[in-house]
Write a protein that holds these residues in place. Sequence first.
Motif, mmCIF file in Angstrom:
data_model
loop_
_atom_site.group_PDB
_atom_site.id
_atom_site.type_symbol
_atom_site.label_atom_id
_atom_site.label_comp_id
_atom_site.label_asym_id
_atom_site.label_seq_id
_atom_site.Cartn_x
_atom_site.Cartn_y
_atom_site.Cartn_z
ATOM 1 N N THR A 1 0.823 -1.209 0.000
ATOM 2 C CA THR A 1 0.000 0.000 0.000
ATOM 3 C C THR A 1 0.859 1.262 0.000
ATOM 4 O OG1 THR A 1 -0.163 -0.151 2.417
ATOM 5 C CG2 THR A 1 -1.956 -1.101 1.135
ATOM 6 N N PRO B 1 -1.968 -6.840 -4.810
ATOM 7 C CA PRO B 1 -2.448 -6.973 -3.430
ATOM 8 C C PRO B 1 -2.751 -5.646 -2.746
ATOM 9 C CG PRO B 1 -0.614 -8.463 -3.817
ATOM 10 C CD PRO B 1 -0.726 -7.602 -5.034
ATOM 11 N N ASN C 1 -6.391 -4.413 -2.335
ATOM 12 C CA ASN C 1 -7.340 -5.130 -1.481
ATOM 13 C C ASN C 1 -8.551 -5.632 -2.248
ATOM 14 O OD1 ASN C 1 -6.064 -5.213 1.043
ATOM 15 N ND2 ASN C 1 -6.638 -3.106 1.480
ATOM 16 N N GLU C 2 -8.299 -6.133 -3.452
ATOM 17 C CA GLU C 2 -9.341 -6.738 -4.265
ATOM 18 C C GLU C 2 -9.012 -8.215 -4.467
ATOM 19 O OE1 GLU C 2 -9.279 -4.500 -7.839
ATOM 20 O OE2 GLU C 2 -10.333 -2.765 -6.989
ATOM 21 N N PRO C 3 -10.015 -9.086 -4.563
ATOM 22 C CA PRO C 3 -9.744 -10.516 -4.751
ATOM 23 C C PRO C 3 -8.895 -10.757 -5.992
ATOM 24 C CG PRO C 3 -12.056 -10.154 -4.225
ATOM 25 C CD PRO C 3 -11.457 -8.800 -4.469
ATOM 26 N N ARG D 1 -6.176 -18.922 -2.917
ATOM 27 C CA ARG D 1 -6.160 -17.561 -2.389
ATOM 28 C C ARG D 1 -7.083 -17.484 -1.178
ATOM 29 N NH1 ARG D 1 -3.557 -14.158 -5.968
ATOM 30 N NH2 ARG D 1 -3.598 -14.707 -8.183
ATOM 31 N N ALA E 1 -4.031 -8.538 5.903
ATOM 32 C CA ALA E 1 -4.954 -7.965 4.923
ATOM 33 C C ALA E 1 -5.638 -9.026 4.069
ATOM 34 C CB ALA E 1 -4.203 -6.993 4.006
ATOM 35 N N LYS F 1 -9.498 -9.512 4.416
ATOM 36 C CA LYS F 1 -10.212 -8.355 3.875
ATOM 37 C C LYS F 1 -10.200 -8.395 2.349
ATOM 38 C CE LYS F 1 -8.769 -5.561 7.838
ATOM 39 N NZ LYS F 1 -7.948 -4.404 8.293
ATOM 40 N N ARG F 2 -9.046 -8.739 1.787
ATOM 41 C CA ARG F 2 -8.908 -8.755 0.333
ATOM 42 C C ARG F 2 -9.750 -9.851 -0.302
ATOM 43 N NH1 ARG F 2 -3.643 -8.880 0.122
ATOM 44 N NH2 ARG F 2 -3.312 -11.098 -0.244
ATOM 45 N N GLU F 3 -9.809 -11.007 0.353
ATOM 46 C CA GLU F 3 -10.475 -12.165 -0.240
ATOM 47 C C GLU F 3 -11.858 -12.415 0.350
ATOM 48 O OE1 GLU F 3 -9.376 -13.740 -2.803
ATOM 49 O OE2 GLU F 3 -7.408 -12.763 -2.904
ATOM 50 N N ASN G 1 -0.358 0.719 7.119
ATOM 51 C CA ASN G 1 -0.649 0.946 5.701
ATOM 52 C C ASN G 1 0.254 1.980 5.051
ATOM 53 O OD1 ASN G 1 -2.689 -0.946 5.604
ATOM 54 N ND2 ASN G 1 -4.299 0.524 6.109
#
Length: 278
Positions: free
Chosen positions: A45, A69, A72-74, A93, A103, A106-108, A247
């Motif tokens: 980040t 990564p 923070n999106e799948p 994943r 994280a 949250k990301r997945e 972050n």
Amino acid sequence: MMDKRIIRVFPRRTNATPDDELVRVRETPSFFDEADEVHISVAFTWDMPYAEWLAAQWAPVAPVKMGGPAFNEPGGDFVPGMYMKRGYVITSRGCPNRCWFCAVPKREGGQLRELPVTDGWIVTDDNLLACSPGHIDEVFAMLSRQPHRPQFVGGLEAALMTPDMAVRLRGLKPESMFFAYDTPNDLEPLQAAGKMLLDAGFKRSNHVPRCYVLIGYPGDTQEKALARLGEAWRAGFLPFAMLYRDNTGNFDKDWRRFQREWANPKIVPCNCKKYFEK
């Protein structure tokens, strides 16, 4: 995707950064750069501002896409050699755990997704042992036919270790296996996993079982961190300090110096003998 000429741009180089002719690290375009697309891949980040600047510089060359990564999106299916060097592989994943500092959930979305298994020997899954038995069987079969000994660098969860799994891991003759000691609750499972691995034939002297030890988080001290590193060593693992960052990527310089002393594979064994074998 690979039929297109895609230049991949990375804000910083890591051990996993690919090194083919279409990779650029901290580079702006040259007069000769041509592409159908430009992908800016951001792992951390704190690299986002620089990555956005790079995107603006590359926009005249081709349409720019940003991902990685840090967003923070799948993640999607793993494409070997695309955003990680050949040899690295991701077969799943996500993670079912909810560690406060991580994280990944949250990301997945708090889910674990099994991906199509592709060839590679440096396994970077978030939590491979949480996958289904069938998926693990497929991964182990893939690893058994690779030209190099496997490395499990993503972190194997000690609480999911069983005597049978320890024997199976031993059968793969891995070069390294990383577990994790991040919270006090991790210690007892780590000690149990260490005994299973030693009973399966792993030797402490080979330094194959290793352990990430989180340090430098709010409320931590170097004395406490050193004690945790010692606990991991006595449990049967070569410890490696992982420095906590928020972050923004900020960290204390004293913690950074401490971490360097406990992250170098050539120095750590000497430190363990010095501090923990008196």
